[in-house]
Write a protein that holds these residues in place. Structure first.
Motif, short mmCIF file in Angstrom:
data_model
loop_
_atom_site.label_atom_id
_atom_site.label_comp_id
_atom_site.label_asym_id
_atom_site.label_seq_id
_atom_site.Cartn_x
_atom_site.Cartn_y
_atom_site.Cartn_z
N ALA A 194 -2.98 9.51 -0.41
CA ALA A 194 -2.95 8.04 -0.51
C ALA A 194 -2.42 7.61 -1.86
CB ALA A 194 -4.35 7.48 -0.27
N LEU A 228 1.35 8.13 -1.94
CA LEU A 228 2.06 7.13 -1.15
C LEU A 228 2.13 5.79 -1.88
CD1 LEU A 228 0.60 7.91 2.39
CD2 LEU A 228 2.96 8.26 1.63
N ARG A 229 1.18 5.55 -2.77
CA ARG A 229 1.20 4.28 -3.51
C ARG A 229 2.07 4.36 -4.75
NH1 ARG A 229 -1.24 -0.49 -3.47
NH2 ARG A 229 -1.34 -1.65 -5.41
N VAL A 237 -6.32 3.36 2.26
CA VAL A 237 -5.33 4.28 2.84
C VAL A 237 -5.93 5.67 3.01
CG1 VAL A 237 -3.09 5.40 2.48
CG2 VAL A 237 -3.37 2.97 1.96
N VAL A 253 -5.94 8.02 6.25
CA VAL A 253 -5.48 9.41 6.25
C VAL A 253 -6.56 10.33 6.81
CG1 VAL A 253 -4.79 11.34 4.76
CG2 VAL A 253 -3.89 9.06 4.34
N ASP A 294 0.81 -1.22 0.00
CA ASP A 294 0.00 0.00 0.00
C ASP A 294 0.84 1.28 0.00
OD1 ASP A 294 -2.14 -1.68 0.10
OD2 ASP A 294 -2.57 -1.38 2.22
N LEU A 295 1.94 1.29 0.72
CA LEU A 295 2.76 2.49 0.88
C LEU A 295 4.16 2.23 0.35
CD1 LEU A 295 1.83 3.39 4.59
CD2 LEU A 295 0.57 3.94 2.51
N ARG A 296 4.65 3.13 -0.50
CA ARG A 296 5.98 2.98 -1.09
C ARG A 296 6.75 4.27 -0.88
NH1 ARG A 296 3.91 0.20 -6.77
NH2 ARG A 296 2.50 -1.28 -5.75
N VAL A 297 7.86 4.17 -0.19
CA VAL A 297 8.64 5.35 0.16
C VAL A 297 10.07 5.16 -0.33
CG1 VAL A 297 9.46 6.84 2.02
CG2 VAL A 297 7.21 5.75 2.19
#
Length: 271
Positions: free
Chosen positions: A252, A255-256, A231, A235, A140-143
């Motif tokens: 969201a 972040l994806r 997500v 948030v 879900d989240l890619r940083v």
């Protein structure tokens, strides 16, 4: 959690009850059976079940066997693992928070900002391709984290929020989600099926426009759109909103996809 660790023979000595969220970080040489469970004779729980209601951390993720990584797709979707052996069929719970860490290239020095990498482009593509699209579609989240500069490392900047402050905000957000989901089989936003999110709890009018355009352009899959919506609800809960607005969904989506808000997304960007 306690039952799973008991079956695996991993209960701490003198402590028959596990009262803290488990944390499991297998080495990248772990086999598929070590990750999802199995073995000869009676099947034993793997890392995904030992991390049930906790965290599964995979460091140096591209170094894991591709077959082992792809075996994580089913438990990530269903929240359990079913293993069939000659001695019978067992079902282990496997609802965990998966955290993946990976270098951008084999040497680990590739960076969009300041690259000292000498890996050829073909090697970088092969290395990054070890994480399959279907597996990444469930993240879900890619940083992306750049290398720390000397200035950042040696200069004492403004301290960030304390753990207690963040924990209070997360606790309040979870209470908002729990109140909204009262009377349903789910406790958190991540457990709610996408269909229910789309038909039972509605985002603000027009909030999903950009996400839906991303679906049409192929930037997002149908699963990705559902996960962006989940997500966005989190948030909104963190921000104290009654339902996701356009800003919550945009964050969201960022972040994806890793694309900053306000920057057009190119067709073919990773979903």
């Amino acid at each position: 959690m306690t039952a799973v660790h008991s079956v695996a023979g991993l209960l701490p000595p003198g402590k028959p009850l596990i009262d803290t969220a488990p944390y499991c970080a297998p080495h990248h040489s772990a086999t598929m059976q070590a990750l999802v469970g199995g073995g000869h004779g009676v099947a034993r729980p793997g890392a995904v079940s030992l991390a049930h209601r906790g965290v599964l951390f995979l460091d140096e993720t591209p170094e894991f066997a591709t077959r082992a990584l792809d075996a994580l797709r089913q438990p990530l979707e269903s929240g359990h693992v079913v293993i069939a052996r000659s001695a019978g069929v067992v079902r282990f719970p496997a609802r965990f928070l998966m955290v993946l860490a990976a270098n951008p290239c084999p040497c680990g020095r590739f960076s969009q900002r300041d690259s000292a990498c000498e890996c050829p482009p073909s090697a970088i593509r092969r290395y990054q391709a070890r994480l399959s699209g279907p597996l990444l579609d469930r993240v879900d989240l890619r940083v992306e984290v750049d290398r720390v500069t000397r200035t950042e490392l040696t200069t004492c900047g403004t301290p960030g929020e304390s753990t207690a402050t963040v924990a209070d905000r997360v606790r309040t957000a979870r209470e908002r989600a729990a109140a909204r989901l009262a009377g349903t089989p789910w406790r958190t936003n991540g457990e709610v099926p996408g269909r229910e999110l789309r038909t039972r709890w509605y985002a603000a009018p027009g909030a999903l426009d950009e996400a839906e355009r991303s679906l049409e352009r192929g930037v997002l899959t149908a699963r990705g759109l559902d996960r962006v919506l989940r997500v966005a609800w989190t948030v909104a809960d963190l921000a104290g909103h009654d339902r996701p607005d356009a800003g919550d969904v945009a964050l969201a989506l960022q972040l994806r996809t890793g694309v900053p808000r306000g920057v057009p997304m190119a067709i073919g960007a990773p979903a």
